[in-house]
Design an enzyme around this catalytic site. Structure first.
Site, PDB file in Angstrom:
ATOM      1  N   HIS A 237      19.688   2.474   1.141  1.00 20.89           N
ATOM      2  CA  HIS A 237      18.547   3.365   0.912  1.00 20.89           C
ATOM      3  C   HIS A 237      17.604   2.867  -0.169  1.00 20.89           C
ATOM      4  CE1 HIS A 237      16.456   7.172   0.780  1.00 20.89           C
ATOM      5  NE2 HIS A 237      16.761   7.367  -0.485  1.00 20.89           N
TER       6      HIS A 237
ATOM      7  N   GLU B 234       9.492   0.120  -6.049  1.00 23.71           N
ATOM      8  CA  GLU B 234      10.883  -0.258  -5.755  1.00 23.71           C
ATOM      9  C   GLU B 234      11.160  -1.751  -5.914  1.00 23.71           C
ATOM     10  OE1 GLU B 234      12.437   1.840  -2.408  1.00 23.71           O
ATOM     11  OE2 GLU B 234      14.185   0.520  -2.243  1.00 23.71           O
TER      12      GLU B 234
ATOM     13  N   HIS C 271      22.401   5.957   0.661  1.00 19.36           N
ATOM     14  CA  HIS C 271      22.210   7.411   0.722  1.00 19.36           C
ATOM     15  C   HIS C 271      23.363   7.974   1.537  1.00 19.36           C
ATOM     16  CE1 HIS C 271      20.496  11.353   1.263  1.00 19.36           C
ATOM     17  NE2 HIS C 271      19.494  11.032   0.464  1.00 19.36           N
TER      18      HIS C 271
ATOM     19  N   SER D 244       0.819  -1.217   0.000  1.00 18.80           N
ATOM     20  CA  SER D 244       0.000   0.000   0.000  1.00 18.80           C
ATOM     21  C   SER D 244       0.852   1.266   0.000  1.00 18.80           C
ATOM     22  CB  SER D 244      -0.948  -0.002   1.201  1.00 18.80           C
ATOM     23  OG  SER D 244      -0.204  -0.069   2.399  1.00 18.80           O
TER      24      SER D 244
ATOM     25  N   GLY E 200      12.658  14.291  -0.123  1.00 14.00           N
ATOM     26  CA  GLY E 200      13.056  15.234  -1.175  1.00 14.00           C
ATOM     27  C   GLY E 200      11.929  15.579  -2.124  1.00 14.00           C
TER      28      GLY E 200
ATOM     29  N   GLU F 226      18.560  18.323  -6.571  1.00 13.94           N
ATOM     30  CA  GLU F 226      19.296  17.302  -5.816  1.00 13.94           C
ATOM     31  C   GLU F 226      20.480  16.808  -6.643  1.00 13.94           C
ATOM     32  OE1 GLU F 226      15.637  15.561  -3.097  1.00 13.94           O
ATOM     33  OE2 GLU F 226      16.161  14.481  -4.916  1.00 13.94           O
TER      34      GLU F 226
ATOM     35  N   ASP G  29      10.295  -8.837   0.182  1.00 11.84           N
ATOM     36  CA  ASP G  29       9.383  -9.988   0.074  1.00 11.84           C
ATOM     37  C   ASP G  29       8.982 -10.286  -1.377  1.00 11.84           C
ATOM     38  OD1 ASP G  29       9.545  -9.801   2.792  1.00 11.84           O
ATOM     39  OD2 ASP G  29       7.470  -9.199   3.128  1.00 11.84           O
TER      40      ASP G  29
ATOM     41  N   ARG H  16      20.406   5.042  -9.306  1.00 13.55           N
ATOM     42  CA  ARG H  16      19.194   5.846  -9.478  1.00 13.55           C
ATOM     43  C   ARG H  16      19.475   7.327  -9.259  1.00 13.55           C
ATOM     44  NH1 ARG H  16      15.067   7.705  -5.598  1.00 13.55           N
ATOM     45  NH2 ARG H  16      16.584   6.984  -4.077  1.00 13.55           N
TER      46      ARG H  16
ATOM     47  N   ARG I 110      24.923  10.206  -6.088  1.00 11.11           N
ATOM     48  CA  ARG I 110      25.015   9.544  -4.788  1.00 11.11           C
ATOM     49  C   ARG I 110      26.108   8.501  -4.653  1.00 11.11           C
ATOM     50  NH1 ARG I 110      18.783   8.736  -3.327  1.00 11.11           N
ATOM     51  NH2 ARG I 110      18.499  10.986  -3.174  1.00 11.11           N
TER      52      ARG I 110
HETATM   53  P1  FAD Z   1       6.656   1.155  -0.297  1.00 14.09           P
HETATM   54  O1  FAD Z   1       6.189   2.541  -0.148  1.00 14.09           O
HETATM   55  O2  FAD Z   1       7.825   0.738   0.517  1.00 14.09           O
HETATM   56  O3  FAD Z   1       5.433   0.209   0.053  1.00 14.09           O
HETATM   57  C1  FAD Z   1       5.608  -1.174   0.147  1.00 14.09           C
HETATM   58  C2  FAD Z   1       4.325  -1.753   0.691  1.00 14.09           C
HETATM   59  O4  FAD Z   1       4.346  -3.180   0.594  1.00 14.09           O
HETATM   60  C3  FAD Z   1       4.074  -1.445   2.148  1.00 14.09           C
HETATM   61  O5  FAD Z   1       2.699  -1.184   2.279  1.00 14.09           O
HETATM   62  C4  FAD Z   1       4.442  -2.749   2.852  1.00 14.09           C
HETATM   63  O6  FAD Z   1       3.784  -2.928   4.077  1.00 14.09           O
HETATM   64  C5  FAD Z   1       3.933  -3.737   1.828  1.00 14.09           C
HETATM   65  N1  FAD Z   1       4.513  -5.073   1.882  1.00 14.09           N
HETATM   66  C6  FAD Z   1       5.817  -5.432   1.771  1.00 14.09           C
HETATM   67  N2  FAD Z   1       5.925  -6.771   1.836  1.00 14.09           N
HETATM   68  C7  FAD Z   1       4.663  -7.277   1.975  1.00 14.09           C
HETATM   69  C8  FAD Z   1       4.131  -8.580   2.117  1.00 14.09           C
HETATM   70  N3  FAD Z   1       4.910  -9.670   2.138  1.00 14.09           N
HETATM   71  N4  FAD Z   1       2.793  -8.717   2.246  1.00 14.09           N
HETATM   72  C9  FAD Z   1       1.980  -7.630   2.260  1.00 14.09           C
HETATM   73  N5  FAD Z   1       2.438  -6.367   2.156  1.00 14.09           N
HETATM   74  C10 FAD Z   1       3.767  -6.196   2.008  1.00 14.09           C
HETATM   75  N6  FAD Z   1      12.199   8.481  -3.647  1.00 14.09           N
HETATM   76  C11 FAD Z   1      11.960   9.602  -4.360  1.00 14.09           C
HETATM   77  O7  FAD Z   1      11.657   9.532  -5.556  1.00 14.09           O
HETATM   78  N7  FAD Z   1      12.024  10.816  -3.746  1.00 14.09           N
HETATM   79  C12 FAD Z   1      12.340  10.964  -2.435  1.00 14.09           C
HETATM   80  O8  FAD Z   1      12.361  12.077  -1.929  1.00 14.09           O
HETATM   81  C13 FAD Z   1      12.619   9.806  -1.684  1.00 14.09           C
HETATM   82  N8  FAD Z   1      12.968   9.903  -0.382  1.00 14.09           N
HETATM   83  C14 FAD Z   1      13.126   8.761   0.338  1.00 14.09           C
HETATM   84  C15 FAD Z   1      13.379   8.858   1.707  1.00 14.09           C
HETATM   85  C16 FAD Z   1      13.459   7.726   2.473  1.00 14.09           C
HETATM   86  C17 FAD Z   1      13.743   7.837   3.948  1.00 14.09           C
HETATM   87  C18 FAD Z   1      13.302   6.452   1.871  1.00 14.09           C
HETATM   88  C19 FAD Z   1      13.381   5.205   2.698  1.00 14.09           C
HETATM   89  C20 FAD Z   1      13.073   6.351   0.516  1.00 14.09           C
HETATM   90  C21 FAD Z   1      12.989   7.495  -0.260  1.00 14.09           C
HETATM   91  N9  FAD Z   1      12.741   7.431  -1.626  1.00 14.09           N
HETATM   92  C22 FAD Z   1      12.508   8.558  -2.337  1.00 14.09           C
HETATM   93  C23 FAD Z   1      12.468   6.141  -2.257  1.00 14.09           C
HETATM   94  C24 FAD Z   1      10.949   5.959  -2.358  1.00 14.09           C
HETATM   95  O9  FAD Z   1      10.347   6.485  -1.201  1.00 14.09           O
HETATM   96  C25 FAD Z   1      10.563   4.514  -2.502  1.00 14.09           C
HETATM   97  O10 FAD Z   1      11.312   3.903  -3.515  1.00 14.09           O
HETATM   98  C26 FAD Z   1       9.089   4.396  -2.862  1.00 14.09           C
HETATM   99  O11 FAD Z   1       8.305   5.085  -1.912  1.00 14.09           O
HETATM  100  C27 FAD Z   1       8.688   2.954  -2.910  1.00 14.09           C
HETATM  101  O12 FAD Z   1       7.299   2.879  -3.067  1.00 14.09           O
HETATM  102  P2  FAD Z   1       6.629   1.462  -3.196  1.00 14.09           P
HETATM  103  O13 FAD Z   1       5.176   1.682  -3.346  1.00 14.09           O
HETATM  104  O14 FAD Z   1       7.335   0.670  -4.209  1.00 14.09           O
HETATM  105  O15 FAD Z   1       6.969   0.746  -1.796  1.00 14.09           O
HETATM  106  C1  SIN Z   2      16.358  12.601  -0.400  1.00 10.75           C
HETATM  107  O1  SIN Z   2      15.455  13.358  -0.070  1.00 10.75           O
HETATM  108  O2  SIN Z   2      17.552  12.861  -0.307  1.00 10.75           O
HETATM  109  C2  SIN Z   2      15.977  11.279  -0.940  1.00 10.75           C
HETATM  110  C3  SIN Z   2      15.627  11.417  -2.338  1.00 10.75           C
HETATM  111  C4  SIN Z   2      15.583  10.076  -2.993  1.00 10.75           C
HETATM  112  O3  SIN Z   2      15.939   9.065  -2.394  1.00 10.75           O
HETATM  113  O4  SIN Z   2      15.223  10.052  -4.163  1.00 10.75           O
END
Ligand code: FAD
Ligand code: SIN
Length: 524
Positions: free
Chosen positions: A348, A372, A240, A11, A46, A112, A219, A383, A287
């Site tokens: 990161h 991701e 990071h 989610s 960011g 950035e 997972d 990236r 990075r």
């Molecule tokens: P997520 O948002 O991680 O969601 C994964 C979901 O899957 C969660 O709901 C989790 O509970 C669920 N899940 C996982 N395994 C299971 C399972 N086995 N069963 C059921 N549910 C499961 N990117 C940018 O572009 N800009 C930014 O500024 C930036 N800043 C960041 C800062 C931080 C601190 C971090 C950690 C990352 C940042 N990133 C940024 C990277 C970016 O946030 C992530 O790559 C992106 O949000 C991933 O989204 P997603 O929907 O793929 O996964």
């Molecule tokens: C950050 O805000 O530095 C994170 C940005 C990113 O991971 O893309």
């Protein structure tokens, strides 16, 4: 058994965006292993990179992405993602997601590392929380979407579960849904679906220090690997450069790169600038370069952290532009307008993952992946900052469009058996799981971190083999728990990282080995 048209696992931004797009075409179930809002998305600081005004151009964003990716991005994917970005951003805005504006009404764009222009849309320094809020609000208002929390997907279901022999060479492996552990009842439920989307996020918890939340245990990647689907580019783990040095805190708190974009400067433990030794772009180099430079300076000085100096930006600008960072540091006794910020690199972002085509479809039929957990080819060897939220919305859209086109020709498979737990016993020694997880994280941090070598990779592989064998033995005799399953998944991801790193006989992008000189690939 439960039956849905679209099963979405995760989610975060990828899962929720996909769910909203397909919801008018069938019954959607979104499952998440934690609370709805938990995941990397809500921690993103960011922002989202996109070309918004004509002071910038698609070509520049494309070029920056290719350069950061060390020349091994899939150029078509890069072009598609970047040119589709503005449409997808407009949708986020239509969902009510707010990005900061300047007094003149234009979007306040940040810059950035690796970006040649100001192009990062953001909401203060907590963009991800705002995105997650807006998406969840839309999800809760849609009558066709059911979102269920604390549901842990254990395995995707394929022909293997119908008793057929499936190998990496089996053509047309199909996905029929997933086995899901309900963390409250402790029962494994069978979800049958016409289409399944994995949006399970990254695998930062393979390492000891990570900015990723506890949910990031790889997972989805591990499930696809076990189901004999294709996974690629796992050697490219992004560290990071600047997580706040506060030992023991999980996840490690991020100090956004946008702070360096605003002028903050990296300094040694003695307070001296050092980036001029490594790259002409100084603190705003991509990075991989900055993280390696910090790693090297830490090794030279023996320090456990270095500094980021933002004092000259002034209290007002820091409090207004970076309120969460300001407050977090103050909580720990660091006033960032007077004190330098202690930082160190942290795992990161996983650039590789489940191999998907431009429609987000994996090598397993009816199984899509976005966000991701997927490998689209956008990031190549590294990236570009703030390109991942972008990738997630573009691929969630493309996957949704493709799934909508195909779903009328897909039927539910009714031959799937229930999860078999016969003869399993409760594991009464949690230490076998918790200690192994720590061992795994330490070996990956020490041997498969920012700088690698053939010898370290070999040692990591040998240690991992033992951990793998012990954990598989435990898994085969134990009643399923989330902790044990996550450990297996972390081991699978660690294996995929080590295998890919060992096979790559060059230093490129985020994979840097002391045994091989860095490779410069030609970018057209
Ligand atoms: P997520 O948002 O991680 O969601 C994964 C979901 O899957 C969660 O709901 C989790 O509970 C669920 N899940 C996982 N395994 C299971 C399972 N086995 N069963 C059921 N549910 C499961 N990117 C940018 O572009 N800009 C930014 O500024 C930036 N800043 C960041 C800062 C931080 C601190 C971090 C950690 C990352 C940042 N990133 C940024 C990277 C970016 O946030 C992530 O790559 C992106 O949000 C991933 O989204 P997603 O929907 O793929 O996964
Ligand atoms: C950050 O805000 O530095 C994170 C940005 C990113 O991971 O893309």
């Amino acid at each position: 058994m439960k039956e849905v048209d679209f099963l979405v696992i995760g989610s975060g931004i990828a899962g929720l965006s996909f769910a909203l797009k397909v919801a008018d075409y069938g019954k959607v179930c979104v499952l998440t292993k934690a609370d709805a809002a938990e995941g990397s998305t809500r921690y993103a600081q960011g922002g989202i990179a996109a070309v918004i005004y004509d002071t910038d151009s698609f070509e520049k964003h494309i070029q920056d992405t290719l350069v950061a990716g060390a020349g091994i991005c899939d150029e078509e994917t890069v072009r598609m993602t970047i040119t589709e970005a503005p449409e997808r951003i407009k949708e986020l805005i239509r969902y009510g997601i707010r990005f900061d504006k300047r007094p003149d009404g234009l979007y306040d764009l940040h810059r950035e590392g690796g970006h040649s222009n100001f192009r990062i849309l953001h909401h203060k320094d907590n963009t991800g929380a705002e995105v997650e809020r807006g998406l969840l609000e839309e999800i809760h208002n849609h009558p066709n979407i059911e979102l269920i929390e604390n549901q842990y997907a254990v395995e995707i279901i394929t022909q293997h579960h119908l008793g057929q022999w499936v190998t990496h060479h089996t053509p047309d492996i199909e996905c029929y849904g997933a086995y899901v552990l309900d963390s409250r009842t402790k029962k494994v439920e069978t979800y049958l679906a016409k289409v399944t989307l994995l949006a399970t996020g990254g695998s930062g918890n393979v390492y000891t220090t990570t900015t990723n939340p506890l949910t990031a245990t790889g997972d989805g990647v591990a499930m696809v690997h076990r189901a004999r689907g294709k996974v690629a580019d796992m050697e490219f783990v992004q560290f990071h450069p600047t997580s706040l040095y506060h030992p023991g805190e999980k996840p490690a708190f991020l100090i956004t790169e946008a702070l360096r974009g605003a002028g903050a400067i990296l300094k040694t433990i003695k307070g001296e600038e050092f980036m001029q030794k490594y790259d002409s772009r100084l603190s705003l180099a991509p990075r991989d370069i900055v993280a390696r430079a910090i790693d090297n300076e830490m090794k030279i000085s023996g320090a456990e952290y270095l500094y980021l100096d933002a004092r000259h930006l002034g209290k007002r600008a820091l409090m207004e532009g970076f309120p969460n960072i300001f407050a977090k540091c103050l909580d720990l006794g660091i006033n960032i307008s007077n004190d330098m910020i202690p930082i160190r690199p942290a795992a990161h972002y996983q650039c590789g993952g489940i191999l998907v085509d431009r429609n987000g479809e994996s090598s397993i039929r009816h199984l899509y992946a976005a966000g991701e957990c997927s490998r689209t080819g956008l990031h190549g060897g590294n990236r570009l900052a703030s390109n991942s939220l972008l990738e997630a919305i573009v691929y969630a859209h493309n996957a949704a469009m493709d799934a909508i086109r195909k779903i009328k020709d897909i039927s539910i498979c009714h031959e799937v058996p229930d999860w078999n737990a016969e003869g399993l016993v409760f594991n009464e020694e949690m230490v076998l799981v918790t200690q192994t997880r720590k061992e795994l994280q330490e070996l990956m941090s020490n041997y498969v971190g920012i700088v690698r070598s053939d010898l370290r990779l070999k040692r990591a592989y040998d240690r991992l083999s033992l951990i793998y064998k012990e954990t598989e033995d435990l898994y085969k005799r134990s009643v399923l728990t989330e902790e044990l399953s996550e450990l297996r998944n972390l081991i699978a991801c660690a294996y995929l990282i080590i295998r890919a790193a060992s096979q790559r006989k060059e230093s490129i992008g985020l994979h840097y080995s002391v045994n091989y000189p860095p490779v410069e690939k030609q970018i057209n």
